[in-house]
Design an enzyme around this catalytic site. Structure first.
Site, PDB file in Angstrom:
ATOM      1  N   ASN A   9       0.915  -1.214  -0.106  1.00  0.00           N
ATOM      2  CA  ASN A   9      -0.009   0.080  -0.078  1.00  0.00           C
ATOM      3  C   ASN A   9       0.893   1.285   0.025  1.00  0.00           C
ATOM      4  O   ASN A   9       1.361   1.458   1.137  1.00  0.00           O
ATOM      5  CB  ASN A   9      -1.033  -0.128   1.117  1.00  0.00           C
ATOM      6  CG  ASN A   9      -1.644   1.272   1.525  1.00  0.00           C
ATOM      7  OD1 ASN A   9      -1.963   1.941   0.471  1.00  0.00           O
ATOM      8  ND2 ASN A   9      -2.253   1.510   2.596  1.00  0.00           N
ATOM      9  N   TRP A  10       1.091   1.910  -1.188  1.00  0.00           N
ATOM     10  CA  TRP A  10       2.059   2.914  -1.178  1.00  0.00           C
ATOM     11  C   TRP A  10       1.280   4.353  -0.712  1.00  0.00           C
ATOM     12  O   TRP A  10       1.906   5.209  -0.486  1.00  0.00           O
ATOM     13  CB  TRP A  10       2.382   3.190  -2.789  1.00  0.00           C
ATOM     14  CG  TRP A  10       3.258   2.361  -3.527  1.00  0.00           C
ATOM     15  CD1 TRP A  10       3.415   1.073  -2.925  1.00  0.00           C
ATOM     16  CD2 TRP A  10       3.321   2.294  -4.826  1.00  0.00           C
ATOM     17  NE1 TRP A  10       4.138   0.418  -3.963  1.00  0.00           N
ATOM     18  CE2 TRP A  10       4.033   1.060  -5.141  1.00  0.00           C
ATOM     19  CE3 TRP A  10       3.280   3.294  -5.895  1.00  0.00           C
ATOM     20  CZ2 TRP A  10       4.708   0.786  -6.343  1.00  0.00           C
ATOM     21  CZ3 TRP A  10       4.007   2.912  -7.191  1.00  0.00           C
ATOM     22  CH2 TRP A  10       4.410   1.781  -7.425  1.00  0.00           C
ATOM     23  N   LYS A  11       0.037   4.225  -0.329  1.00  0.00           N
ATOM     24  CA  LYS A  11      -0.715   5.551   0.304  1.00  0.00           C
ATOM     25  C   LYS A  11      -0.528   6.343  -0.370  1.00  0.00           C
ATOM     26  O   LYS A  11      -0.360   6.649  -1.806  1.00  0.00           O
ATOM     27  CB  LYS A  11      -0.093   5.514   1.684  1.00  0.00           C
ATOM     28  CG  LYS A  11      -0.134   4.495   2.581  1.00  0.00           C
ATOM     29  CD  LYS A  11       0.069   4.629   4.121  1.00  0.00           C
ATOM     30  CE  LYS A  11       0.203   3.442   4.890  1.00  0.00           C
ATOM     31  NZ  LYS A  11       0.074   3.492   6.229  1.00  0.00           N
ATOM     32  N   HIS A  96      -9.209   0.958   5.073  1.00  0.00           N
ATOM     33  CA  HIS A  96      -8.019   1.015   5.728  1.00  0.00           C
ATOM     34  C   HIS A  96      -8.275   2.067   7.014  1.00  0.00           C
ATOM     35  O   HIS A  96      -9.049   2.855   6.911  1.00  0.00           O
ATOM     36  CB  HIS A  96      -6.955   1.931   4.727  1.00  0.00           C
ATOM     37  CG  HIS A  96      -5.631   1.773   5.177  1.00  0.00           C
ATOM     38  ND1 HIS A  96      -5.253   2.814   6.163  1.00  0.00           N
ATOM     39  CD2 HIS A  96      -4.680   0.871   5.164  1.00  0.00           C
ATOM     40  CE1 HIS A  96      -3.827   2.394   6.618  1.00  0.00           C
ATOM     41  NE2 HIS A  96      -3.457   1.444   5.921  1.00  0.00           N
ATOM     42  N   GLU A  98      -6.690   4.498   7.781  1.00  0.00           N
ATOM     43  CA  GLU A  98      -6.545   5.783   7.818  1.00  0.00           C
ATOM     44  C   GLU A  98      -7.782   6.512   6.826  1.00  0.00           C
ATOM     45  O   GLU A  98      -8.247   7.620   7.191  1.00  0.00           O
ATOM     46  CB  GLU A  98      -5.142   6.043   6.763  1.00  0.00           C
ATOM     47  CG  GLU A  98      -3.923   5.695   7.671  1.00  0.00           C
ATOM     48  CD  GLU A  98      -2.966   5.445   6.766  1.00  0.00           C
ATOM     49  OE1 GLU A  98      -2.962   5.526   5.582  1.00  0.00           O
ATOM     50  OE2 GLU A  98      -1.754   4.671   7.483  1.00  0.00           O
ATOM     51  N   GLU A 168      -5.076  -5.195  10.664  1.00  0.00           N
ATOM     52  CA  GLU A 168      -3.989  -4.093  10.872  1.00  0.00           C
ATOM     53  C   GLU A 168      -4.526  -3.451  12.012  1.00  0.00           C
ATOM     54  O   GLU A 168      -5.254  -2.555  12.098  1.00  0.00           O
ATOM     55  CB  GLU A 168      -4.034  -2.968   9.604  1.00  0.00           C
ATOM     56  CG  GLU A 168      -3.734  -3.837   8.427  1.00  0.00           C
ATOM     57  CD  GLU A 168      -3.237  -2.700   7.439  1.00  0.00           C
ATOM     58  OE1 GLU A 168      -2.008  -2.898   6.960  1.00  0.00           O
ATOM     59  OE2 GLU A 168      -3.894  -1.921   7.300  1.00  0.00           O
ATOM     60  N   GLY A 174       2.573   2.165  10.917  1.00  0.00           N
ATOM     61  CA  GLY A 174       3.430   3.296  10.523  1.00  0.00           C
ATOM     62  C   GLY A 174       4.235   3.689  11.724  1.00  0.00           C
ATOM     63  O   GLY A 174       4.833   4.653  11.953  1.00  0.00           O
ATOM     64  N   SER A 214       3.734  -2.114  10.396  1.00  0.00           N
ATOM     65  CA  SER A 214       5.325  -2.068  10.312  1.00  0.00           C
ATOM     66  C   SER A 214       5.842  -3.678  10.308  1.00  0.00           C
ATOM     67  O   SER A 214       6.811  -3.927  10.818  1.00  0.00           O
ATOM     68  CB  SER A 214       5.487  -1.657  11.880  1.00  0.00           C
ATOM     69  OG  SER A 214       4.969  -0.372  12.157  1.00  0.00           O
ATOM     70  N   GLY A 235       2.791  -1.113   4.222  1.00  0.00           N
ATOM     71  CA  GLY A 235       2.961   0.185   4.199  1.00  0.00           C
ATOM     72  C   GLY A 235       4.430   0.870   3.680  1.00  0.00           C
ATOM     73  O   GLY A 235       4.811   0.756   2.523  1.00  0.00           O
ATOM     74  N   GLY A 236       4.920   1.400   4.542  1.00  0.00           N
ATOM     75  CA  GLY A 236       6.322   1.957   4.387  1.00  0.00           C
ATOM     76  C   GLY A 236       7.272   1.216   3.447  1.00  0.00           C
ATOM     77  O   GLY A 236       7.939   1.386   2.870  1.00  0.00           O
TER      78      GLY A 236
HETATM   79  C1  PEP Z   1      -0.829   0.106   6.361  1.00  0.00           C
HETATM   80  O1  PEP Z   1      -1.040   1.179   6.207  1.00  0.00           O
HETATM   81  O2  PEP Z   1      -1.206  -0.668   5.563  1.00  0.00           O
HETATM   82  C2  PEP Z   1       0.537  -0.545   6.786  1.00  0.00           C
HETATM   83  C3  PEP Z   1       0.572  -1.650   7.231  1.00  0.00           C
HETATM   84  O3  PEP Z   1       1.686   0.624   7.031  1.00  0.00           O
HETATM   85  P1  PEP Z   1       2.981   0.269   7.591  1.00  0.00           P
HETATM   86  O4  PEP Z   1       3.600  -0.844   7.006  1.00  0.00           O
HETATM   87  O5  PEP Z   1       3.887   1.528   7.313  1.00  0.00           O
HETATM   88  O6  PEP Z   1       3.013   0.143   8.953  1.00  0.00           O
END
Ligand code: PEP
Length: 251
Positions: A9-11, A96, A98, A168, A174, A214, A235-236
């Protein structure tokens, strides 16, 4: 055998040229992956068309990060499921945290979105997970149960073949704080049991449940070794092709 998936997920990150380069690097490195691991990338809407070109003929599938809860018309700023299909999206992420937190995405809205996505032939990655207050109060099982029931219980067992669930925990997204493999496995196993109660053992056994929060090359192996964790929503670490592929090589 259920599908093993690593989804990125590049957001709201990368410009279009940067995204195209990242997609190219992911495709190039995806040759290293075993056949039983599926890769998905979810760039921003603006990137979908050029990234779809890059993914053509590769084993990397394209996902959106969201879709509209209407089919078309006067909904400024929204992107409809048919538009996503027309640029070769195979999946869309929905719910998600967010979007739930910043854009008021409710379970009721998610039912509409999942309905439209499935009807258009998109597969859905539905995100669920508790926040830190809910975890500290011991409410995580109840929160996750309600998120799963409020949305997925409106659908049929057949529909579940096109649904992936991503657990999640919001406190892990994040933050650099990952759920321990025990914490993650406990909820994954619980989610599978909820799916079994409603849709039966076969659907539950076949349901891919991803962990997100994470997840990185250093912890993916331990998480993916758990019996009910079938991969990750990343994500990251999905913004670096090397890390993303290392995670996908962690099964
Ligand atoms: C996400 O936003 O779906 C996610 C898992 O982010 P991160 O890996 O950066 O925690």
């Amino acid at each position: 055998m259920r599908k093993l998936i690593v989804a990125g997920n590049w957001k709201m990150n990368t410009t279009v040229p940067e995204g195209v380069e990242l997609a190219k690097a992911v495709v190039e490195k995806s040759a290293e992956l075993p056949a039983n691991v599926s890769l998905i990338i979810a760039p921003p809407f603006t990137h979908l068309c050029p990234v779809a070109e890059v993914l053509k003929g590769s084993k990397v599938a394209l996902s959106a990060q969201n879709c509209a809860d209407q089919t078309k018309g006067a909904y400024t700023g929204e992107v409809a499921v048919d538009m996503l299909k027309s640029v070769c999206c195979e999946y869309t992420i929905l719910g998600h945290s967010e979007r739930r937190q910043y854009y008021g995405e409710t379970d009721a809205k998610l039912v509409e979105k999942v309905k439209l996505a499935l009807a258009a032939g998109l597969k859905v990655i539905l995100c669920v997970g508790e926040n830190i207050d809910q975890r500290n109060k011991g409410e995580h099982f109840q929160v996750v149960r309600e998120q799963v029931e409020n949305v997925l219980f409106k659908f049929t067992a057949e529909d579940m073949a096109n649904v992936v669930i991503a657990y999640e925990p919001v406190w892990a997204i994040g933050t650099g704080v990952t759920a321990t493999s025990e914490q993650a496995e406990e909820i994954h196993c619980f989610i599978r049991s909820i799916i079994k109660e409603k849709f039966g053992s076969q659907v539950a056994d076949d349901m891919t449940i991803l962990y997100g929060g994470s997840c990185k090359p250093s912890n993916a192996k331990e998480l993916f070794a758990c019996p009910d964790i079938d991969g990750g929503l990343i994500g990251g670490a999905a913004l670096k092709a090397d890390d993303f592929i290392k995670i996908a090589l962690s099964f």
